[in-house]
Design a protein around this motif. Structure first.
Motif, mmCIF file in Angstrom:
data_model
loop_
_atom_site.group_PDB
_atom_site.id
_atom_site.type_symbol
_atom_site.label_atom_id
_atom_site.label_comp_id
_atom_site.label_asym_id
_atom_site.label_seq_id
_atom_site.Cartn_x
_atom_site.Cartn_y
_atom_site.Cartn_z
ATOM 1 N N LEU A 1 -20.248 -19.571 28.330
ATOM 2 C CA LEU A 1 -19.539 -18.932 27.223
ATOM 3 C C LEU A 1 -18.471 -19.865 26.663
ATOM 4 O O LEU A 1 -18.285 -19.958 25.444
ATOM 5 N N VAL A 2 -17.763 -20.566 27.548
ATOM 6 C CA VAL A 2 -16.751 -21.533 27.095
ATOM 7 C C VAL A 2 -17.388 -22.606 26.228
ATOM 8 O O VAL A 2 -16.869 -22.953 25.157
ATOM 9 N N LEU A 3 -18.521 -23.132 26.656
ATOM 10 C CA LEU A 3 -19.201 -24.174 25.892
ATOM 11 C C LEU A 3 -19.657 -23.659 24.528
ATOM 12 O O LEU A 3 -19.507 -24.339 23.508
ATOM 13 N N ASP B 1 -5.266 -31.481 35.475
ATOM 14 C CA ASP B 1 -5.443 -32.013 34.121
ATOM 15 C C ASP B 1 -6.586 -31.243 33.474
ATOM 16 O O ASP B 1 -7.735 -31.336 33.911
ATOM 17 N N GLY B 2 -6.269 -30.450 32.447
ATOM 18 C CA GLY B 2 -7.292 -29.631 31.798
ATOM 19 C C GLY B 2 -8.449 -30.452 31.253
ATOM 20 O O GLY B 2 -9.610 -30.058 31.361
ATOM 21 N N ASP B 3 -8.134 -31.605 30.677
ATOM 22 C CA ASP B 3 -9.190 -32.469 30.143
ATOM 23 C C ASP B 3 -10.090 -32.982 31.268
ATOM 24 O O ASP B 3 -11.310 -33.109 31.091
ATOM 25 N N THR C 1 -25.388 -34.365 34.769
ATOM 26 C CA THR C 1 -25.950 -35.185 35.843
ATOM 27 C C THR C 1 -26.651 -34.413 36.950
ATOM 28 O O THR C 1 -27.714 -34.837 37.410
ATOM 29 N N VAL C 2 -26.064 -33.300 37.416
ATOM 30 C CA VAL C 2 -26.644 -32.653 38.601
ATOM 31 C C VAL C 2 -27.077 -31.210 38.399
ATOM 32 O O VAL C 2 -27.957 -30.737 39.118
ATOM 33 N N MET C 3 -26.505 -30.501 37.437
ATOM 34 C CA MET C 3 -26.958 -29.126 37.231
ATOM 35 C C MET C 3 -28.422 -29.041 36.805
ATOM 36 O O MET C 3 -29.104 -28.062 37.139
ATOM 37 N N ARG D 1 -14.048 -32.453 31.582
ATOM 38 C CA ARG D 1 -14.973 -33.581 31.756
ATOM 39 C C ARG D 1 -15.840 -33.383 33.001
ATOM 40 O O ARG D 1 -17.029 -33.717 32.993
ATOM 41 N N LEU D 2 -15.234 -32.858 34.062
ATOM 42 C CA LEU D 2 -16.006 -32.600 35.281
ATOM 43 C C LEU D 2 -17.112 -31.599 35.011
ATOM 44 O O LEU D 2 -18.256 -31.785 35.446
ATOM 45 N N ARG D 3 -16.789 -30.531 34.299
ATOM 46 C CA ARG D 3 -17.806 -29.534 33.941
ATOM 47 C C ARG D 3 -18.917 -30.156 33.107
ATOM 48 O O ARG D 3 -20.107 -29.929 33.349
ATOM 49 N N ASP D 4 -18.539 -30.955 32.118
ATOM 50 C CA ASP D 4 -19.544 -31.589 31.263
ATOM 51 C C ASP D 4 -20.419 -32.558 32.068
ATOM 52 O O ASP D 4 -21.638 -32.629 31.850
#
Length: 417
Positions: A154-156, A265-267, A279-281, A271-274
């Protein structure tokens, strides 16, 4: 082929095939990349590739390769659920509690009731309940699968629609966040293991104290070290929850909930989510597809999926519309919010994967729910975009009729303008 070559071939298929199909479609509204990746996982699973070329399927997706893929998928999805927990903003929900509880409650309970009814009808036929499942567990699980909203996706999607930071987007996040808590609470209820009740009670009693200690330690750490410590905390919470019989995903979610997003750090978290999605999802999506079965017959499965889709979509839209009437929302807002909350994909698939693991539901029920989730998520962006255009048009007509009356920056932001 060697085991390494087979594994790399699988990665080539996972990373390359969905991206090629997605680029050929040329429009992210038609099918988000996440949906295409899940769909390709289904195509590569036993229900399609396995049926068309069983020998080739068995050679590529051999037990060793599957074990390696499952290990990657396990850690990837734990990280993703942990991030979903961190996204929860309970303070904002409490500050606007009447709006939040009314909208979130109706958005959850209405599709839960209709989905449970649909599940009860499906379970009247043999082959849809798991070997270890009780009817109430399967009905509650199916109902919750129809009610769930995938907060990370939903965020994306709202970021793509340019409403994530607008008040309308923040309201939708509050509703989805509260529903996320209910999802994991219901999962814990379904997974209650009576022979291991002592362990589960021990986990529930000890976790608040351990979480308090972790919060205190986290605040003393340098910001750069908090993310590293979080990985240790995530593994520990997942291990403890799984040992207690509640499943490691419950532990992963709780590990994120007790942490404040502001500590990081929100950014960096974005970036981790992206990077996880990049890469692995996709490995998790493939492992999900490999579990789809068509043993009940294609027509019966599609019929069950359509029934579940009607319950999920209709229930969510009805519940949000009732909330809009009670809370006095502007015309058109309930439709936009209802469609945004249709996003299911990841969290629902994680949820039903757990139910399948514990044999609460059968493989056929899992497949029907997976098809429902794909269809529901594909509908989200185009329908929400259409509703936002109507809100914008209505705001423009209102401005022309009375340029000054009722016009405030807050109302413009609420419309996502």
């Amino acid at each position: 082929m060697t085991d390494n070559e087979i594994f790399l071939l699988i990665l080539l298929l996972i990373m390359g095939l969905p991206w090629i199909i997605w680029r050929m479609l040329g429009d992210d509204d038609r099918a988000p990349l996440v949906v295409v990746q899940i769909f390709v996982g289904v195509l590569l699973g036993p229900g399609v590739l396995g049926a068309a070329a069983p020998a080739l399927h068995a050679q590529i997706f051999n037990p060793g390769a599957i074990a390696a893929l499952n290990g990657i998928a396990l850690w990837a999805v734990m990280l993703f659920v942990w991030l979903a927990g961190i996204e929860l903003n309970l303070g904002a929900a409490w500050a606007a509690r009447r709006d939040s509880w009314t909208a979130a409650g109706l958005a959850l309970l209405t599709p839960l009731a209709l989905g449970g009814l649909a599940g009860w009808l499906i379970l009247m036929r043999p082959g849809w309940i798991g070997a270890q499942g009780q009817p109430w567990q399967a009905v509650l699980g199916i109902g919750m699968a129809c009610a769930v909203t995938a907060l990370p996706i939903l965020v994306l999607l709202m970021d793509r629609l340019a409403i994530l930071r607008a008040p309308l987007g923040q309201r939708v996040l509050r509703y989805a966040s509260l529903d996320d808590i209910a999802i994991w609470a219901v999962l814990a209820l379904i997974l209650l293991d009576w022979p291991r009740m002592e362990r589960q009670l021990g986990f529930l009693l000890c976790f608040p104290f351990v979480a308090w200690a972790m919060r205190a330690l986290m605040q003393r750490m340098a910001p750069a070290e908090r993310l590293r410590l979080s990985m240790v905390w995530l593994a520990l919470a997942g291990l403890a929850a799984d040992w207690a019989g509640l499943h490691f995903m419950v532990g992963a979610f709780l590990a994120g909930v007790v942490l404040d997003r502001g500590w990081f750090d929100g950014d960096a978290l974005d970036r981790l989510r992206d990077m996880l999605l990049l890469t692995v999802m996709p490995v998790f999506f493939l492992s999900t597809g490999l579990r789809t079965v068509w043993a009940m017959g294609g027509v019966e499965l599609v019929a069950a999926a359509l029934l579940l889709l009607a319950a999920a979509v209709g229930g969510k839209l009805l519940g949000v519309r009732i909330a809009g009437r009670l809370l006095g929302w502007r015309r058109g807002e309930a439709s936009v919010i209802g469609w945004l909350l249709q996003t299911k994909a990841l969290i629902m698939i994680i949820f039903v994967n757990i139910l399948l693991d514990r044999q609460v539901i059968s493989g056929a029920t899992f497949t029907a729910l997976l098809l429902m989730a794909l269809a529901s998520t594909m509908l989200t962006t185009p329908m929400a975009r259409r509703g936002l255009r109507r809100l914008e048009a209505d705001a423009g007509v209102s401005d022309q009729a009375s340029p000054d009356a009722g016009r405030t920056p807050q109302r413009d932001q609420d419309a996502g303008l």
